[in-house]
Design a protein around this motif. Structure first.
Motif, PDB file in Angstrom:
ATOM      1  N   MET A 166      33.637  29.016  44.749  1.00 24.81           N
ATOM      2  CA  MET A 166      32.759  29.264  43.221  1.00 24.81           C
ATOM      3  C   MET A 166      34.319  28.560  42.601  1.00 24.81           C
ATOM      4  N   CYS A 167      35.044  27.537  42.400  1.00 23.77           N
ATOM      5  CA  CYS A 167      35.530  27.223  41.509  1.00 23.77           C
ATOM      6  C   CYS A 167      35.936  27.704  39.705  1.00 23.77           C
ATOM      7  N   HIS A 168      37.573  28.406  39.598  1.00 23.54           N
ATOM      8  CA  HIS A 168      38.427  29.173  38.150  1.00 23.54           C
ATOM      9  C   HIS A 168      37.278  30.035  37.815  1.00 23.54           C
ATOM     10  N   PRO A 169      37.008  31.502  38.364  1.00 21.11           N
ATOM     11  CA  PRO A 169      35.688  31.763  37.793  1.00 21.11           C
ATOM     12  C   PRO A 169      35.877  32.275  36.143  1.00 21.11           C
ATOM     13  N   ASP A 170      36.718  33.002  35.850  1.00 21.84           N
ATOM     14  CA  ASP A 170      36.998  33.534  34.384  1.00 21.84           C
ATOM     15  C   ASP A 170      37.794  31.838  33.945  1.00 21.84           C
ATOM     16  N   LEU A 171      37.195  31.216  33.972  1.00 24.15           N
ATOM     17  CA  LEU A 171      38.338  29.368  33.035  1.00 24.15           C
ATOM     18  C   LEU A 171      38.155  29.729  32.012  1.00 24.15           C
ATOM     19  N   VAL A 172      36.925  30.455  31.516  1.00 28.30           N
ATOM     20  CA  VAL A 172      36.748  30.861  29.910  1.00 28.30           C
ATOM     21  C   VAL A 172      37.527  31.472  29.052  1.00 28.30           C
ATOM     22  N   LYS A 173      38.752  32.000  30.024  1.00 25.20           N
ATOM     23  CA  LYS A 173      39.924  32.966  29.099  1.00 25.20           C
ATOM     24  C   LYS A 173      41.160  31.476  29.057  1.00 25.20           C
ATOM     25  N   LYS A 174      41.094  29.909  29.238  1.00 24.52           N
ATOM     26  CA  LYS A 174      41.809  29.233  29.238  1.00 24.52           C
ATOM     27  C   LYS A 174      43.127  29.100  28.449  1.00 24.52           C
ATOM     28  N   PHE A 175      42.377  29.144  27.117  1.00 26.10           N
ATOM     29  CA  PHE A 175      42.836  29.030  25.569  1.00 26.10           C
ATOM     30  C   PHE A 175      43.892  30.360  25.233  1.00 26.10           C
ATOM     31  N   GLY A 176      43.299  31.449  25.619  1.00 25.85           N
ATOM     32  CA  GLY A 176      44.087  33.252  25.513  1.00 25.85           C
ATOM     33  C   GLY A 176      43.017  33.612  24.867  1.00 25.85           C
ATOM     34  N   ILE A 177      41.936  33.283  24.058  1.00 32.17           N
ATOM     35  CA  ILE A 177      41.039  34.071  23.092  1.00 32.17           C
ATOM     36  C   ILE A 177      40.372  35.048  24.117  1.00 32.17           C
ATOM     37  N   TYR A 178      39.578  35.946  23.380  1.00 33.78           N
ATOM     38  CA  TYR A 178      38.909  36.529  23.819  1.00 33.78           C
ATOM     39  C   TYR A 178      38.226  37.254  23.943  1.00 33.78           C
ATOM     40  N   PRO A 179      37.233  38.364  24.091  1.00 37.37           N
ATOM     41  CA  PRO A 179      36.202  38.706  23.396  1.00 37.37           C
ATOM     42  C   PRO A 179      36.518  39.680  22.887  1.00 37.37           C
ATOM     43  N   SER A 180      35.581  39.801  22.109  1.00 38.03           N
ATOM     44  CA  SER A 180      35.443  41.891  21.251  1.00 38.03           C
ATOM     45  C   SER A 180      35.478  43.307  21.915  1.00 38.03           C
ATOM     46  N   PHE A 181      34.349  42.899  23.263  1.00 34.27           N
ATOM     47  CA  PHE A 181      34.041  43.430  23.855  1.00 34.27           C
ATOM     48  C   PHE A 181      34.698  43.446  25.111  1.00 34.27           C
ATOM     49  N   ARG A 182      34.754  45.022  26.270  1.00 39.41           N
ATOM     50  CA  ARG A 182      35.032  44.988  27.381  1.00 39.41           C
ATOM     51  C   ARG A 182      34.410  44.148  28.071  1.00 39.41           C
ATOM     52  N   VAL A 183      34.952  43.383  29.621  1.00 45.59           N
ATOM     53  CA  VAL A 183      33.772  42.804  29.932  1.00 45.59           C
ATOM     54  C   VAL A 183      34.285  42.820  31.607  1.00 45.59           C
ATOM     55  N   ASP A 184      33.598  43.717  31.489  1.00 47.04           N
ATOM     56  CA  ASP A 184      33.416  44.984  33.169  1.00 47.04           C
ATOM     57  C   ASP A 184      32.449  44.423  33.639  1.00 47.04           C
ATOM     58  N   ALA A 185      30.971  44.304  32.818  1.00 47.22           N
ATOM     59  CA  ALA A 185      29.776  43.825  32.767  1.00 47.22           C
ATOM     60  C   ALA A 185      29.684  42.686  33.695  1.00 47.22           C
ATOM     61  N   LEU A 186      30.302  41.544  32.663  1.00 47.31           N
ATOM     62  CA  LEU A 186      30.646  40.325  33.621  1.00 47.31           C
ATOM     63  C   LEU A 186      31.271  39.779  34.441  1.00 47.31           C
ATOM     64  N   TYR A 187      32.076  41.050  34.645  1.00 47.33           N
ATOM     65  CA  TYR A 187      33.313  40.455  35.850  1.00 47.33           C
ATOM     66  C   TYR A 187      31.830  40.958  37.035  1.00 47.33           C
ATOM     67  N   ASP A 188      31.732  42.348  36.818  1.00 45.55           N
ATOM     68  CA  ASP A 188      30.657  42.752  38.219  1.00 45.55           C
ATOM     69  C   ASP A 188      29.575  41.852  37.968  1.00 45.55           C
ATOM     70  N   ASP A 189      28.867  41.159  37.096  1.00 49.29           N
ATOM     71  CA  ASP A 189      27.920  40.550  36.826  1.00 49.29           C
ATOM     72  C   ASP A 189      28.518  38.820  38.001  1.00 49.29           C
ATOM     73  N   ALA A 190      29.195  39.111  38.198  1.00 50.26           N
ATOM     74  CA  ALA A 190      30.202  37.710  38.614  1.00 50.26           C
ATOM     75  C   ALA A 190      30.223  38.226  40.119  1.00 50.26           C
ATOM     76  N   VAL A 191      30.997  38.949  40.554  1.00 51.42           N
ATOM     77  CA  VAL A 191      30.809  39.539  41.906  1.00 51.42           C
ATOM     78  C   VAL A 191      29.186  39.470  42.465  1.00 51.42           C
ATOM     79  N   ASP A 192      28.568  40.160  41.887  1.00 42.76           N
ATOM     80  CA  ASP A 192      27.031  40.330  43.050  1.00 42.76           C
ATOM     81  C   ASP A 192      26.787  39.349  42.820  1.00 42.76           C
ATOM     82  N   ALA A 193      26.649  38.444  41.963  1.00 49.37           N
ATOM     83  CA  ALA A 193      26.098  36.514  42.097  1.00 49.37           C
ATOM     84  C   ALA A 193      27.144  36.076  43.588  1.00 49.37           C
ATOM     85  N   VAL A 194      28.138  35.891  43.791  1.00 52.66           N
ATOM     86  CA  VAL A 194      29.272  35.628  44.917  1.00 52.66           C
ATOM     87  C   VAL A 194      28.333  36.101  46.004  1.00 52.66           C
TER      88      VAL A 194
END
Length: 278
Positions: A166-194
């Motif tokens: 699974m390539c570049h798991p957080d490619l979405v950050k490429k342009f240095g634009i981040y969401p307004s919320f904490r991303v912990d839940a997204l990270y945990d989902d990514a780990v669980d999926a792999v």
């Protein structure tokens, strides 16, 4: 840790001119890898897309070029027997928008299949000329990040298709634009999926040279993968021969800081081997 290195140099993610946004032939890429002392080279050209996703022919290899691409890799193996070359592809996971009718047999011709997400619907999230208008809309980043990780997790958990990495798991950050919320839940989902599919991730060095100015994945996400025991390989994501191996040292430092002590190297038979970080 400044002198950290692998006992051999591995680059499991590279591209050629066939995708329309890179330069250099398969032969050029392999010669560059040999000159840099690479022991294992993954040539992972972008798998063909339909015109709905690649209207200008500059996002992926044309389907008509697949046979000659694989033949060029076979010739390179004969010409350079001292390097292990994996005939691979980078497969764009498109979710429900996929119009290619992909079957497992379509990917079984490749020794290394790297799955990634570059599109939400038909919108390319990381194309500097086509994606910025949406990125710059106030508040849009929250939805983009959620949609991206949802697609990436679906790809990671899919067992129907034979993905290895699974390539570049957080490619979405490429342009240095981040969401307004904490991303912990997204990270945990990514780990669980792999973990659900027992796949590798990669530490992709190319992010270091993008506006986000750090490897993919981010330190916190990489640490979560390491803590969960997810195997990790490494790649430059080179789009020209000159960049083969670029940034690998920084990627290795990131892996070590996250807790990894070995780099997982894919092999031609679909297996894996481990190389110590020293």
């Amino acid at each position: 840790m400044s002198g950290l290195a692998m006992r051999e140099l591995v680059d499991a993610h590279t591209h050629t001119e066939l995708c329309g946004h890179a330069t250099g032939s398969v032969s050029d890429l392999v010669r560059a890898a040999c000159a840099r002392g690479v022991s294992t080279l993954g040539i992972t050209e972008h798998y063909p897309l339909s015109p709905a996703f690649d209207p200008n022919g500059d996002s992926a290899m044309p389907a008509s070029e697949l046979p000659s691409y694989l033949e060029a890799i076979e010739r390179a193996r004969v010409e350079h027997p001292g390097i292990e070359i994996l005939a691979g592809c980078e497969f764009d996971w498109l979710g429900e928008a996929d119009d290619r009718g992909i079957e497992p047999a379509d990917l079984e011709r490749f020794e290394l299949v790297c799955a990634s997400v570059h599109f939400i619907g038909t919108w390319p999230i990381d194309h500097p000329d086509l994606s910025m208008e949406r990125w710059e809309v106030r508040g849009e980043a929250d939805g983009i990040w959620r949609d991206y990780f949802s697609l990436w997790c679906d790809a990671a958990a899919c067992t129907r298709l034979p993905f290895h990495v699974m390539c570049h798991p957080d490619l979405v950050k490429k342009f240095g634009i981040y969401p307004s919320f904490r991303v912990d839940a997204l990270y945990d989902d990514a780990v669980d999926a792999v973990l659900a599919s027992d796949r590798m991730i990669e530490t992709n060095a190319s992010g270091t040279f993008c506006p986000c100015a750090e490897v993919y994945p981010a330190p916190d996400l990489l640490k979560r993968f390491a803590s969960a025991g997810v195997p990790c390989t490494v790649g430059s994501d080179a789009h020209c021969p000159e960049n083969v191996g670029r940034g690998i040292s920084e990627a290795l430092r990131s892996m070590y800081a996250a807790g990894y002590r070995t780099v997982t190297v894919p092999t031609r038979d679909g297996d894996r081997r481990e190389v110590e970080l020293a």
